[in-house]
Design a protein around this motif. Structure first.
Motif, PDB file in Angstrom:
ATOM      1  N   ALA A  96       0.825  -1.217   0.000  1.00  0.00           N
ATOM      2  CA  ALA A  96       0.000   0.000   0.000  1.00  0.00           C
ATOM      3  C   ALA A  96       0.857   1.265   0.000  1.00  0.00           C
ATOM      4  CB  ALA A  96      -0.961  -0.008   1.187  1.00  0.00           C
ATOM      5  N   ASP A  97       1.939   1.271   0.777  1.00  0.00           N
ATOM      6  CA  ASP A  97       2.775   2.470   0.800  1.00  0.00           C
ATOM      7  C   ASP A  97       3.499   2.682  -0.534  1.00  0.00           C
ATOM      8  OD1 ASP A  97       4.363   0.222   1.346  1.00  0.00           O
ATOM      9  OD2 ASP A  97       5.850   1.416   2.421  1.00  0.00           O
ATOM     10  N   VAL A  98       3.848   1.601  -1.206  1.00  0.00           N
ATOM     11  CA  VAL A  98       4.477   1.718  -2.531  1.00  0.00           C
ATOM     12  C   VAL A  98       3.467   2.290  -3.532  1.00  0.00           C
ATOM     13  CG1 VAL A  98       5.525   0.432  -4.443  1.00  0.00           C
ATOM     14  CG2 VAL A  98       6.133  -0.132  -2.081  1.00  0.00           C
ATOM     15  N   VAL A  99       2.229   1.811  -3.466  1.00  0.00           N
ATOM     16  CA  VAL A  99       1.183   2.353  -4.330  1.00  0.00           C
ATOM     17  C   VAL A  99       0.974   3.830  -4.019  1.00  0.00           C
ATOM     18  CG1 VAL A  99      -1.267   2.212  -4.938  1.00  0.00           C
ATOM     19  CG2 VAL A  99       0.058   0.112  -4.666  1.00  0.00           C
ATOM     20  N   GLY A 100       1.015   4.189  -2.737  1.00  0.00           N
ATOM     21  CA  GLY A 100       0.891   5.597  -2.353  1.00  0.00           C
ATOM     22  C   GLY A 100       1.995   6.455  -2.943  1.00  0.00           C
ATOM     23  N   GLN A 101       3.236   5.960  -2.915  1.00  0.00           N
ATOM     24  CA  GLN A 101       4.353   6.692  -3.523  1.00  0.00           C
ATOM     25  C   GLN A 101       4.130   6.862  -5.019  1.00  0.00           C
ATOM     26  OE1 GLN A 101       8.180   4.915  -2.774  1.00  0.00           O
ATOM     27  NE2 GLN A 101       7.681   4.540  -0.625  1.00  0.00           N
ATOM     28  N   LEU A 102       3.658   5.818  -5.650  1.00  0.00           N
ATOM     29  CA  LEU A 102       3.447   5.841  -7.095  1.00  0.00           C
ATOM     30  C   LEU A 102       2.366   6.854  -7.486  1.00  0.00           C
ATOM     31  CD1 LEU A 102       4.505   4.418  -9.620  1.00  0.00           C
ATOM     32  CD2 LEU A 102       2.733   2.695  -9.295  1.00  0.00           C
ATOM     33  N   THR A 103       1.318   6.956  -6.685  1.00  0.00           N
ATOM     34  CA  THR A 103       0.233   7.885  -7.032  1.00  0.00           C
ATOM     35  C   THR A 103       0.645   9.344  -6.873  1.00  0.00           C
ATOM     36  OG1 THR A 103      -0.727   7.733  -4.809  1.00  0.00           O
ATOM     37  CG2 THR A 103      -1.613   6.240  -6.508  1.00  0.00           C
ATOM     38  N   ARG A 104       1.700   9.613  -6.130  1.00  0.00           N
ATOM     39  CA  ARG A 104       2.194  10.994  -6.051  1.00  0.00           C
ATOM     40  C   ARG A 104       2.750  11.443  -7.406  1.00  0.00           C
ATOM     41  NH1 ARG A 104       5.392   9.491  -1.426  1.00  0.00           N
ATOM     42  NH2 ARG A 104       3.782   8.795  -0.016  1.00  0.00           N
ATOM     43  N   PHE A 105       3.315  10.480  -8.148  1.00  0.00           N
ATOM     44  CA  PHE A 105       3.863  10.787  -9.466  1.00  0.00           C
ATOM     45  C   PHE A 105       2.835  10.593 -10.571  1.00  0.00           C
ATOM     46  CE2 PHE A 105       7.414   9.232  -6.838  1.00  0.00           C
ATOM     47  CZ  PHE A 105       8.157  10.396  -6.795  1.00  0.00           C
ATOM     48  N   CYS A 106       1.872   9.745 -10.334  1.00  0.00           N
ATOM     49  CA  CYS A 106       0.811   9.462 -11.309  1.00  0.00           C
ATOM     50  C   CYS A 106      -0.544   9.626 -10.610  1.00  0.00           C
ATOM     51  CB  CYS A 106       0.928   8.041 -11.838  1.00  0.00           C
ATOM     52  SG  CYS A 106       2.511   7.600 -12.537  1.00  0.00           S
ATOM     53  N   PRO A 107      -0.991  10.863 -10.366  1.00  0.00           N
ATOM     54  CA  PRO A 107      -2.208  11.083  -9.571  1.00  0.00           C
ATOM     55  C   PRO A 107      -3.473  10.456 -10.168  1.00  0.00           C
ATOM     56  CG  PRO A 107      -1.173  13.186 -10.182  1.00  0.00           C
ATOM     57  CD  PRO A 107      -0.355  12.098 -10.791  1.00  0.00           C
ATOM     58  N   ALA A 108      -3.512  10.231 -11.463  1.00  0.00           N
ATOM     59  CA  ALA A 108      -4.705   9.652 -12.093  1.00  0.00           C
ATOM     60  C   ALA A 108      -4.660   8.129 -12.144  1.00  0.00           C
ATOM     61  CB  ALA A 108      -4.865  10.217 -13.502  1.00  0.00           C
ATOM     62  N   LEU A 109      -3.667   7.530 -11.486  1.00  0.00           N
ATOM     63  CA  LEU A 109      -3.489   6.079 -11.523  1.00  0.00           C
ATOM     64  C   LEU A 109      -4.708   5.358 -10.965  1.00  0.00           C
ATOM     65  CD1 LEU A 109      -1.462   3.722 -12.021  1.00  0.00           C
ATOM     66  CD2 LEU A 109      -0.830   3.957  -9.616  1.00  0.00           C
ATOM     67  N   SER A 110      -5.168   4.384 -11.695  1.00  0.00           N
ATOM     68  CA  SER A 110      -6.254   3.526 -11.238  1.00  0.00           C
ATOM     69  C   SER A 110      -5.642   2.254 -10.661  1.00  0.00           C
ATOM     70  CB  SER A 110      -7.172   3.174 -12.418  1.00  0.00           C
ATOM     71  OG  SER A 110      -8.146   2.253 -12.018  1.00  0.00           O
ATOM     72  N   ALA A 130       4.508   2.400 -17.756  1.00  0.00           N
ATOM     73  CA  ALA A 130       5.344   3.146 -16.816  1.00  0.00           C
ATOM     74  C   ALA A 130       4.918   2.896 -15.366  1.00  0.00           C
ATOM     75  CB  ALA A 130       5.288   4.637 -17.140  1.00  0.00           C
ATOM     76  N   ALA A 131       3.625   2.828 -15.109  1.00  0.00           N
ATOM     77  CA  ALA A 131       3.156   2.641 -13.731  1.00  0.00           C
ATOM     78  C   ALA A 131       3.615   1.296 -13.177  1.00  0.00           C
ATOM     79  CB  ALA A 131       1.636   2.762 -13.670  1.00  0.00           C
ATOM     80  N   VAL A 132       3.454   0.236 -13.953  1.00  0.00           N
ATOM     81  CA  VAL A 132       3.852  -1.099 -13.484  1.00  0.00           C
ATOM     82  C   VAL A 132       5.368  -1.174 -13.348  1.00  0.00           C
ATOM     83  CG1 VAL A 132       3.867  -3.568 -14.033  1.00  0.00           C
ATOM     84  CG2 VAL A 132       1.804  -2.210 -14.423  1.00  0.00           C
ATOM     85  N   ALA A 133       6.099  -0.646 -14.321  1.00  0.00           N
ATOM     86  CA  ALA A 133       7.563  -0.671 -14.259  1.00  0.00           C
ATOM     87  C   ALA A 133       8.065   0.070 -13.019  1.00  0.00           C
ATOM     88  CB  ALA A 133       8.157  -0.060 -15.529  1.00  0.00           C
ATOM     89  N   ASN A 134       7.474   1.226 -12.716  1.00  0.00           N
ATOM     90  CA  ASN A 134       7.883   1.987 -11.535  1.00  0.00           C
ATOM     91  C   ASN A 134       7.437   1.290 -10.245  1.00  0.00           C
ATOM     92  OD1 ASN A 134       9.397   4.202 -12.574  1.00  0.00           O
ATOM     93  ND2 ASN A 134       7.496   4.975 -13.443  1.00  0.00           N
ATOM     94  N   PHE A 135       6.285   0.642 -10.267  1.00  0.00           N
ATOM     95  CA  PHE A 135       5.840  -0.134  -9.103  1.00  0.00           C
ATOM     96  C   PHE A 135       6.859  -1.228  -8.780  1.00  0.00           C
ATOM     97  CE2 PHE A 135       3.576  -3.901  -7.492  1.00  0.00           C
ATOM     98  CZ  PHE A 135       3.094  -3.388  -6.305  1.00  0.00           C
ATOM     99  N   VAL A 136       7.298  -1.940  -9.798  1.00  0.00           N
ATOM    100  CA  VAL A 136       8.280  -3.009  -9.597  1.00  0.00           C
ATOM    101  C   VAL A 136       9.588  -2.425  -9.059  1.00  0.00           C
ATOM    102  CG1 VAL A 136       9.692  -4.753 -10.776  1.00  0.00           C
ATOM    103  CG2 VAL A 136       7.245  -4.565 -11.284  1.00  0.00           C
TER     104      VAL A 136
END
Length: 194
Positions: free
Chosen positions: A12-26, A179-185
């Motif tokens: 969850a915290d990783v997803v939170g970090q990712l949404t700061r860079f991709c605010p429209a992330l689903s 990009a979202a999945v690559a950055n999540f990994v």
């Protein structure tokens, strides 16, 4: 994807970090058995999954260990074993163990490793429903130590035998990722999980 008894809290915290860079992330989590989640990834219906380590995972999957989880015994707060700091297999003799396919596999491993006089009650559903059954007094559950168990229940570590599993981040090798999945990994692999 979230494999058997793997909580979204793991990332969850990783997803939170990712949404700061991709605010429209689903973001969507799919909970299912490992086989189903592997099928979804191979069919391009799922980007990646957190799965328990297993020799049955196909070689087509990239995998990285995120963390190791131990086993706890979940019991009603008023249960006689709740007074102990930790439990061993002998303390469980005569108890009813709840066994479900989507609950992490610890109960089955204990039964295979130390076939004592357990009563076994098979239960369908996820670990969340398993907790409701423990709360109702139908038996005890062996679950990963990272799960939040909620009110009316207690967890005690299983000291002997020591049961652990590794949680893996998996995705299909060679498949282009957005990009979202690559950055999540990348974020998951760079993080120290506890």
């Amino acid at each position: 994807g979230l494999g058997p008894a793997i909580a979204a809290a793991r990332v969850a915290d990783v997803v939170g970090q990712l949404t700061r860079f991709c605010p429209a992330l689903s973001v969507q989590f799919e909970e299912a058995g490992s086989g189903t989640l592997v099928e979804y990834m191979l069919s391009d219906m799922l980007d990646c999954a957190l799965l328990p380590d297993s020799p049955e995972l196909p070689e087509r999957l990239h995998r990285w260990t995120l963390c190791d989880e131990g086993c706890v015994i979940v019991l009603p707060a008023g249960h006689k074993l709740a007074l102990r700091d930790s439990l061993d297999v002998e303390a469980l003799a005569g108890e009813t163990l709840l066994v479900g396919e989507r609950c992490g596999g610890f109960a089955l491993r204990l039964i295979e490793a130390r076939p004592l006089s357990f009563s076994v009650r098979r239960c369908g559903g996820s670990w969340v429903q398993m907790l409701d059954l423990v709360r109702a007094g139908l038996g005890l559950a062996l679950l990963p130590d990272a799960l939040a168990i909620g009110a009316g229940l207690m967890s005690r570590p299983l000291a002997q035998p020591l049961l652990q599993r590794s949680v893996l981040l998996t995705l299909v090798a060679g498949r282009p990722q957005g990009a979202a999945v690559a950055n999540f990994v990348k974020l998951c692999r760079a993080r120290e999980f506890a």
